[in-house]
Design an enzyme around this catalytic site. Sequence first.
Site, PDB file in Angstrom:
ATOM      1  CB  THR A   1      -0.990  -0.013   1.187  1.00 21.43           C
ATOM      2  OG1 THR A   1      -1.800  -1.196   1.086  1.00 21.43           O
ATOM      3  CG2 THR A   1      -1.878   1.211   1.189  1.00 21.43           C
TER       4      THR A   1
ATOM      5  CG  LEU B   1       1.802   4.547  -9.203  1.00 22.58           C
ATOM      6  CD1 LEU B   1       2.926   4.854 -10.182  1.00 22.58           C
ATOM      7  CD2 LEU B   1       1.198   3.172  -9.480  1.00 22.58           C
TER       8      LEU B   1
ATOM      9  CD  GLU C   1       2.525  11.694  -1.670  1.00 27.33           C
ATOM     10  OE1 GLU C   1       2.598  12.934  -1.677  1.00 27.33           O
ATOM     11  OE2 GLU C   1       2.972  10.970  -0.766  1.00 27.33           O
TER      12      GLU C   1
ATOM     13  CG  HIS D   1      -3.951  -1.674  -1.820  1.00 29.66           C
ATOM     14  ND1 HIS D   1      -2.649  -1.793  -1.401  1.00 29.66           N
ATOM     15  CD2 HIS D   1      -4.021  -2.355  -2.979  1.00 29.66           C
ATOM     16  CE1 HIS D   1      -1.970  -2.529  -2.269  1.00 29.66           C
ATOM     17  NE2 HIS D   1      -2.793  -2.892  -3.239  1.00 29.66           N
TER      18      HIS D   1
END
Length: 128
Positions: free
Chosen positions: A33, A39, A41, A67
């Site tokens: 997570t 990814l 950001e 997630h």
Amino acid sequence: MIAPGLTGTRALPVTDCDTAAVYGSGTLPVLATPAVLLLVEQTALESVAPFLADGDTTVGTLAEVHHTSASPVGSTVTCRTELVEVDRARLRFSFTVTDPLGEVASGVHERFIVHTEKFMAKAQAKLV
């Protein structure tokens, strides 16, 4: 111009370095997570960077990540961000992360536009 509707896309081939076991957020060899959040950001940052004034950047301030599906090492996930709200310096994004079989994660992410020198001076002042 930074305006709602701006999108960004970034792919991540999942490697051993991206797993919950390596991040310490779990014990399994699947996409962590925290790697999903990184990814998101990166994708949001890159989507607005070309439109920022010289000396400005954005910093992440809020994330809500759902997630919902595991992605094993060897798979590739793709993040898509969409800027949904601009309130002065606050930028609010929605995002989805998918793999070839469907949705992996979704949520919202906020960033603030800051002037780099002023922001770093304030941060460095904490060392005194």
